[in-house]
Design a protein around this motif. Sequence first.
Motif, PDB file in Angstrom:
ATOM      1  N   ALA A   1       0.834  -1.211   0.000  1.00 33.73           N
ATOM      2  CA  ALA A   1       0.000   0.000   0.000  1.00 33.73           C
ATOM      3  C   ALA A   1       0.867   1.259   0.000  1.00 33.73           C
ATOM      4  O   ALA A   1       0.585   2.222  -0.728  1.00 33.73           O
ATOM      5  N   LEU A   2       1.936   1.237   0.793  1.00 32.35           N
ATOM      6  CA  LEU A   2       2.818   2.407   0.887  1.00 32.35           C
ATOM      7  C   LEU A   2       3.577   2.634  -0.418  1.00 32.35           C
ATOM      8  O   LEU A   2       3.584   3.743  -0.971  1.00 32.35           O
ATOM      9  N   PHE A   3       4.220   1.571  -0.924  1.00 29.95           N
ATOM     10  CA  PHE A   3       5.091   1.720  -2.086  1.00 29.95           C
ATOM     11  C   PHE A   3       4.317   1.957  -3.386  1.00 29.95           C
ATOM     12  O   PHE A   3       4.797   2.679  -4.269  1.00 29.95           O
ATOM     13  N   ILE A   4       3.131   1.316  -3.518  1.00 28.53           N
ATOM     14  CA  ILE A   4       2.382   1.403  -4.786  1.00 28.53           C
ATOM     15  C   ILE A   4       1.412   2.574  -4.791  1.00 28.53           C
ATOM     16  O   ILE A   4       1.388   3.371  -5.736  1.00 28.53           O
ATOM     17  N   LEU A   5       0.607   2.685  -3.731  1.00 25.26           N
ATOM     18  CA  LEU A   5      -0.442   3.709  -3.727  1.00 25.26           C
ATOM     19  C   LEU A   5       0.066   5.087  -3.295  1.00 25.26           C
ATOM     20  O   LEU A   5      -0.446   6.100  -3.759  1.00 25.26           O
ATOM     21  N   VAL A   6       1.080   5.114  -2.414  1.00 25.16           N
ATOM     22  CA  VAL A   6       1.584   6.395  -1.917  1.00 25.16           C
ATOM     23  C   VAL A   6       2.799   6.857  -2.717  1.00 25.16           C
ATOM     24  O   VAL A   6       2.841   7.985  -3.224  1.00 25.16           O
ATOM     25  N   PHE A   7       3.815   5.977  -2.852  1.00 28.22           N
ATOM     26  CA  PHE A   7       5.047   6.363  -3.538  1.00 28.22           C
ATOM     27  C   PHE A   7       4.983   6.171  -5.053  1.00 28.22           C
ATOM     28  O   PHE A   7       5.881   6.624  -5.767  1.00 28.22           O
ATOM     29  N   SER A   8       3.952   5.440  -5.543  1.00 28.10           N
ATOM     30  CA  SER A   8       3.772   5.170  -6.992  1.00 28.10           C
ATOM     31  C   SER A   8       4.973   4.432  -7.581  1.00 28.10           C
ATOM     32  O   SER A   8       5.397   4.710  -8.716  1.00 28.10           O
ATOM     33  N   TRP A   9       5.522   3.475  -6.822  1.00 29.34           N
ATOM     34  CA  TRP A   9       6.639   2.683  -7.333  1.00 29.34           C
ATOM     35  C   TRP A   9       6.168   1.486  -8.160  1.00 29.34           C
ATOM     36  O   TRP A   9       6.985   0.756  -8.715  1.00 29.34           O
ATOM     37  N   ASP A  10       4.867   1.249  -8.197  1.00 31.84           N
ATOM     38  CA  ASP A  10       4.234   0.237  -9.050  1.00 31.84           C
ATOM     39  C   ASP A  10       4.892  -1.144  -8.901  1.00 31.84           C
ATOM     40  O   ASP A  10       5.003  -1.662  -7.805  1.00 31.84           O
ATOM     41  N   VAL A  11       5.342  -1.723 -10.021  1.00 31.43           N
ATOM     42  CA  VAL A  11       5.854  -3.098 -10.025  1.00 31.43           C
ATOM     43  C   VAL A  11       7.099  -3.234  -9.149  1.00 31.43           C
ATOM     44  O   VAL A  11       7.246  -4.213  -8.406  1.00 31.43           O
ATOM     45  N   ALA A  12       8.012  -2.253  -9.205  1.00 27.26           N
ATOM     46  CA  ALA A  12       9.211  -2.302  -8.362  1.00 27.26           C
ATOM     47  C   ALA A  12       8.828  -2.243  -6.884  1.00 27.26           C
ATOM     48  O   ALA A  12       9.431  -2.934  -6.044  1.00 27.26           O
ATOM     49  N   GLY A  13       7.840  -1.464  -6.539  1.00 28.82           N
ATOM     50  CA  GLY A  13       7.373  -1.393  -5.156  1.00 28.82           C
ATOM     51  C   GLY A  13       6.779  -2.707  -4.677  1.00 28.82           C
ATOM     52  O   GLY A  13       6.990  -3.110  -3.526  1.00 28.82           O
ATOM     53  N   ALA A  14       6.053  -3.380  -5.567  1.00 28.96           N
ATOM     54  CA  ALA A  14       5.481  -4.682  -5.214  1.00 28.96           C
ATOM     55  C   ALA A  14       6.581  -5.697  -4.910  1.00 28.96           C
ATOM     56  O   ALA A  14       6.495  -6.469  -3.950  1.00 28.96           O
ATOM     57  N   ALA A  15       7.625  -5.694  -5.737  1.00 28.79           N
ATOM     58  CA  ALA A  15       8.742  -6.626  -5.518  1.00 28.79           C
ATOM     59  C   ALA A  15       9.477  -6.309  -4.216  1.00 28.79           C
ATOM     60  O   ALA A  15       9.814  -7.222  -3.444  1.00 28.79           O
ATOM     61  N   LEU A  16       9.733  -5.038  -3.962  1.00 31.16           N
ATOM     62  CA  LEU A  16      10.438  -4.643  -2.736  1.00 31.16           C
ATOM     63  C   LEU A  16       9.628  -5.011  -1.499  1.00 31.16           C
ATOM     64  O   LEU A  16      10.186  -5.480  -0.489  1.00 31.16           O
ATOM     65  N   ALA A  17       8.313  -4.838  -1.547  1.00 31.80           N
ATOM     66  CA  ALA A  17       7.458  -5.208  -0.418  1.00 31.80           C
ATOM     67  C   ALA A  17       7.530  -6.709  -0.148  1.00 31.80           C
ATOM     68  O   ALA A  17       7.555  -7.143   1.010  1.00 31.80           O
ATOM     69  N   THR A  18       7.584  -7.508  -1.211  1.00 32.56           N
ATOM     70  CA  THR A  18       7.691  -8.960  -1.064  1.00 32.56           C
ATOM     71  C   THR A  18       8.991  -9.346  -0.370  1.00 32.56           C
ATOM     72  O   THR A  18       9.010 -10.176   0.541  1.00 32.56           O
ATOM     73  N   VAL A  19      10.090  -8.744  -0.791  1.00 34.63           N
ATOM     74  CA  VAL A  19      11.407  -9.058  -0.206  1.00 34.63           C
ATOM     75  C   VAL A  19      11.456  -8.654   1.266  1.00 34.63           C
ATOM     76  O   VAL A  19      11.897  -9.448   2.126  1.00 34.63           O
ATOM     77  N   LEU A  20      10.999  -7.459   1.587  1.00 35.42           N
ATOM     78  CA  LEU A  20      11.050  -6.991   2.978  1.00 35.42           C
ATOM     79  C   LEU A  20      10.124  -7.824   3.873  1.00 35.42           C
ATOM     80  O   LEU A  20      10.451  -8.094   5.034  1.00 35.42           O
ATOM     81  N   GLY A  21       8.991  -8.249   3.344  1.00 33.75           N
ATOM     82  CA  GLY A  21       8.100  -9.116   4.111  1.00 33.75           C
ATOM     83  C   GLY A  21       8.763 -10.434   4.478  1.00 33.75           C
ATOM     84  O   GLY A  21       8.631 -10.931   5.602  1.00 33.75           O
TER      85      GLY A  21
END
Length: 444
Positions: free
Chosen positions: A183-203
Motif C-alpha cells: 500500500a505504501l510503495f504502490i499507492l503512496v510512492f507510486s513505485w508500481d511493479v518495483a514497489g510490489a517486488a520490494l514489499a515482497t522481499v522486505l516481508g
Amino acid sequence: MEKNQKMLEESSFSKLLLNLCLPTILIMLVMVIYNMADTFFIGQTGDPVKIAAISLCAPLFSVLSGLGTLFGSGGCTAVSLALGKKETARIKAYTSLCCYGSLFIGFLFLLIVLLAVKPISLALGADGDTLSLTCSYLRIIALGAPAILFNNVFANIIRADGAAKESMIANILGTLSNIGLDALFILVFSWDVAGAALATVLGNLISCCYLLYYILKKQPAFSLHPKFLSLKKEILLPVTTLGLPLACSTLLMSISSMISNRLMMGYGPVALAAQGVAGKIGMLLSMLAMGICMGMQPAISYNCGRGSRERMNHIIRSTGIFTVILGTLLTLICFFARNRIIMAFIDNAQVISYGQIMVLASIITGPFYGLYQLCQTFLQSTGKASYATLVALLDKGLFYLPMLFLLNHCFGVYGIAFTGTATLAFSLAAGIFFSLRWNAQLVM
C-alpha cells in the motif's frame, strides 16, 4: 516438544485438525493473501499490462519456491521421522544442512538472475509492453532470494514436531508487512511493479527474523551451527529424496505456467491479466487443501516412524473426507461470487469478460484437489519418494503439457484455461493407484 509428540501419538482427529491443520490452513490463507497482495494493489492502478508483467514473473518465483521446497518439505519429513525414532543427532544435522543449502541456492539464484535478467524475462514471455516492468520486478526479487528461500524452508521445518502455531506467526508477520508495504510503495510512492517486488522481499526478511528467534531461543533440538553441517549421504539423501516430490511438482508447475503464459500472451496482455486474477482465486482452494495435508504430514510421518499403521490410516481417511467437504463448499462460494471477486482486483470490462470462464476453470477441481494432494503427502510422508515424484511428474508435465497444446489448438484461450482441470482427473487416478499399492506394501 514432548507435549507435541504426545499429541501426534494420542490426540483425536478433531484435535489434530485444530492443533496441526488449523494453524497450517491459516498459514496457507496468509500465503494466498501474500500472493494476492501484489496483484491486488497493482490492479488498483487500472493497468492490465502491469498485472500481466507480474503474472509473467510468477513462474520464476515458483521456481524459487520449488527450490526451497526441496529442503523445506524434505527437511520437515526427515525431521518428523527422526523425532519418531528419537534420533536427536540427525535432527541437528538435517536442520544445519537445510539452513546452508537454502542460503547457497538463494545466492546462486541471485547471481544467475542478475547476470541474465533480460534473456530470462524474454523466455518468460515478456514483450515490448511488459519487458522493462518484468526485468524490474525480477531484479528486486533476486536480491531477496536468500531470505525468501530461508523463510520458505524453515517455516516448513519448524512444523516437524507440531509447532504449527509458530510457523503461522512467521507467515502472518511477513504477509501483514507485505500488505502494508505494498500500500505504501504502490499507492503512496507510486513505485508500481518495483514497489510490489520490494514489499515482497522486505516481508520475507521480517519472517526470517522471527524464525531465527524461534530456532535459536525456543527450539534446542534444531541447530543452524555449521559444525553440524554434513554432506554425507545418510544426511543429504533423506532430505533431498523426501523433498523431491513436492519440489518436482512445484518446478514442473513453474515450467508449465511459463509455457501457458507464453501461449496466453498470444491472445494479448488482457487475456493474461484475466488468467492471472483467476489463478489467484483458484489458488485459494488449492492452497487450503495443501494446508490441510501439510498440517497432517507430521502426524502421518511420526506414526509411520513409530510403527502405528492403524492410527496412520485413520488420520489419512479422516483427512480425505474433510478435504472433499471443505473443497466443495469453497468451490460453490467462489462460483457464485466470481464477478465480485474479479472486480475487487481490477474493474476492467475485458478482464471481467475473460475472467468469468477462467475462474470457473480454476475452481472446478476444488472438491477433488485435496485428495490428489493427500496422495502426494502420504507417499512422501511415509518415505516412498519415487512414487510421489512419479505422480508429480504425471500431473505437472507428462499429462499437462501435451494437453495444454492440444486444448490450445482446439479451443484457444479457454482451452489453455481448462488444461489443469483436464489433467487433474488423470493425476488423481494415478495418485490413488500408487497410494493404495504402497499402503499394501508398507511394513512397519
